[in-house]
Every structure is written in C-alpha cells, then in structure tokens.
Design an enzyme around this catalytic site. Structure first.
Site: not given
Ligand code: ARG
Length: 400
Positions: A15, A175
């Site tokens: 990205d 991710s």
């Molecule tokens: N859900 C978590 C938060 O909001 C992590 C977000 C990023 N997660 C990721 N796999 N890119 O703090």
C-alpha cells in the site's frame, strides 16, 4: 520551482509503496518517506532504502523506541490499560507517537502534508488524523487508501504498470502491525470468527503444546508501579519487556483472540501476541492488590477502563487521558515490591508477593493463636453494616 513535500508513513508494504507513486501522480508532491522505530522486529534500514527505489526523494528512520517505552508504555502499564478488558493496546499506543514524529519530520523538512496508508474503516486513521490535526492544524492529511478505489489486485496491477517492484510481503493474506509491546494480526481467514487462528499467524509465541514441560519461575521487582529488576538483574523497562516477550513467548503466553468494537462502529476479529504485556499486567495487579487499599483499587478499575478506551480511541493527547494518567501516577507511589510468577503452558500465575509497603498483616489474617483481630468488635460492625439492608427487608417483607 521545487514541488511541495509530503511526509509519508512508510511501512515497506504494497500500500505505501504504491502510495509513493500515487502521491506524485495525483497530488504532484515530492514524497519524504519516514519509518518510525517503535521496536518492531523488522529490518528498518532495508525499508528505508526500499522507499528510495520506489521513488521517494528522501527516506529516513526515526528512532522513537525509548520515548515509546518511557512516555507511552509506562503510563499504560501503571494503568493496567486494556481495551475491552483484553487487548493491551500495542498498536493503539504507538500511533500517537508515530503521528507526533511525522509532524516533526514535516516541520524539519518544510512539508505541507502528511500521508499514511490507513484504510477508511480502521482505527489507525482515526488515531493518526486526530493526533496530527491537534498538533499541527495547518498540515494537510492525505490518506490514499481512503481515496483510491483500488483493491489489492488493482494495486498490484498499478504497481506493475508503474514499474513498482511488488514487495514480497504482499503475498501474506494477513495485515500485521507490530512494536515492542505487541503484535496485531487481522484479515485473511481470521475474518470468519468461527475459524481457529491457524498456526501461521503466531510469531512471538510458541504453541503451548510444545512449551517446555518444566515451569519457569521468574521474579519481577517493581518500583513506583514499574518493573526495574528481573531475576535479580537491574534492567530498564525496555530490556524487561524484550526479555519477557522471549521467556513468556516460549510458554505460549500472551495470545489473545478477540472480537472487538472499532471506533468507526464495526466489530472486527483480531488476534494479538503480547507476552510481556500480559505477564507485567498480571504481576503489577498482584502487587497493587497487596499495597493499595480496597477503595483505591475499586476506583482504579474504573479509571483503567476509561484509560484503555481513551488510548484505543486515539485520544492520548486528550485532557481526559492526561487526568486519568495523573490519578494512576498518584496511586503508584507505594506500588513497590517483588512478584514471583510461574510460567507454565500458556499460563502465567502469580505464586508469591512481598513488599515493604504491604498492607497485608499476618497478625490480622491468621487463624493461629497469635491472632490480633478483635473478634468481639465484629458483632457491632455487622449490626450497622447490615442496617440499611434490614430496614429494606422489613419494609418490603413478602414482596418479590
Ligand atoms: N485492532 C488493533 C487496534 O485497533 C490493531 C489495528 C492494526 N492491526 C493490524 N493488523 N494492522 O489497535
């Protein structure tokens, strides 16, 4: 005339690699790539170099690990901060600091905009945008992923068309975000909440079934609510976190699998690995139980929940977060002592505690002959303690 400049939070992934080209094409901006070191286990120099091959005019690594631990992780630990009582907030804690560093880089380089690779439905865009907007209201925020309507395949197509080398990491369906305090993994087959996380999502923690059979006993000394000694070695908080990630990770400790509520209103499924955070919070709570009076503990729970939510919502620099942390800090003066923790298959259990500020009085607690507790006073105490309940019961006798 030279072009205006944008500072891009660069990760080395697909990205943000595509974003370098896109920012030049769509906005006619020169891109300064910045990667902020918050203790992620990645080759940051390689990422820095990669940004140049992708067309950035300059590229830098900002070292913020010490600041991250001192100014963000430490207050979070003292506050046992968790989101929805489960997630120790590694990603959420680092975002405001990364945003602050991006603002610094923008100022130092006379950039007029900051760009990041967050999508339009995640939490991280909220954290970045809110922090940047409050620290530097004049700076324009560009989130290419919110603007372009490319899906993954189209991004790969765009990369090919523009001669952008496709990062190998883009083959993973997940991710991932990581820093010294934890690792967050989402997407891929985790999107079905019924699917057990496959082995491949875990990197910091061993499968508990292959954990060492022999438990490991560790001793953590806290001072002012912060660890400063592990197994009789004086260490910094950073060193203790690194060592505990390793030690507890061996036992499969710190795996979290949850459905959480995002800021933008949707539920999402994410798994986390935070071995050190989970051990430290458990140990810290045990020490607080020994050294803080009940009413402080009870009230602190409310503060901790509020603190966790503020951090999750990207409000690190808000007045409420600040005030909550001030309350927490005040409670920590007496939180000193040693906690003995047993690490054994996927569990960390507190098995011993001692403190010179301990409120535990053996003379009062014992059932032995040297008991000092005034048993006779209990009767009058119970009489008054139960008075309102008795009055109520008399009044409403027979009613449900
Ligand atoms: N859900 C978590 C938060 O909001 C992590 C977000 C990023 N997660 C990721 N796999 N890119 O703090």
């Amino acid at each position: 005339m030279s072009k205006s400049k944008v500072v891009l939070a660069y990760s080395g992934g697909l990205d943000t690699s595509v974003a370098i080209k896109w920012l030049r094409e769509e906005y006619d901006l020169d891109v300064i790539a910045a990667v902020v070191n918050v203790g992620q286990e990645e080759n940051l120099l390689m990422i820095q170099r990669k940004a140049l091959t992708m067309g950035a005019i300059s590229s830098l690594v900002v070292d913020a690990e010490a600041e991250y631990v001192n100014d963000f992780i430490e207050p979070a630990l003292q506050g046992n901060a968790l989101y929805q009582r489960k997630y120790p907030l590694a990603t959420a804690l680092a975002r405001p600091l990364i945003a602050k560093k991006l603002v610094d880089v923008a100022r130092e380089n006379g950039a007029t905009a900051i760009a990041h690779g967050c999508t339009g439905k995640g939490n991280d865009q909220v954290r970045f945008d809110m922090t940047i907007a409050s620290l530097a209201p004049d700076i324009r925020i560009i989130a290419p992923q919110r603007e372009w309507s490319m899906n993954r395949e189209q991004e790969i197509e765009y990369a090919k068309e523009h001669g952008i080398e496709i990062p190998v990491t883009s083959s993973s369906p997940y991710s991932v975000d990581e820093n010294i305090f934890g690792r967050s993994v989402e997407a891929g087959n985790l999107e079905d909440p019924w699917n057990e996380p496959p082995a491949e999502v875990w990197k910091w923690t061993k499968n508990p079934v292959s954990a060492p059979e022999k438990p490991d006993y560790i001793e953590i000394v806290f001072n002012n609510g912060l660890p400063n000694n592990l197994n009789e070695n004086e260490l910094s908080v950073t060193e203790i976190i690194k060592e505990l990630n390793q030690k507890a990770g061996e036992y499969g400790i710190g795996r979290i699998d949850m459905i959480e509520d995002r800021i933008v209103g949707i539920k999402s499924r994410e798994v986390y690995e935070s071995p050190a955070a989970m051990v430290l919070i458990e140990a810290h709570r045990a020490l607080e139980a020994l050294t803080l009076p009940r009413e402080v503990l009870d009230f602190k729970y409310l503060v901790e929940d509020a603190l966790g939510t503020q951090i999750y919502e990207g409000k690190w620099f808000s007045p409420l977060r600040h005030a909550l942390s001030a309350f927490v800090a005040d409670t920590q003066k007496v939180v000193e002592g040693t906690i003995r923790v047993k690490l054994h298959n996927s569990n960390c259990t507190v098995v011993g505690r001692k403190s010179s500020s301990s409120l535990y009085d053996t003379g009062l607690a014992t059932y032995d002959a040297d008991d000092k507790f005034e048993h006779a006073s209990a009767e009058g105490f119970i009489d008054l303690f139960g008075l309102p309940t008795r009055i109520w019961a008399q009044k409403h006798k027979g009613k449900k």
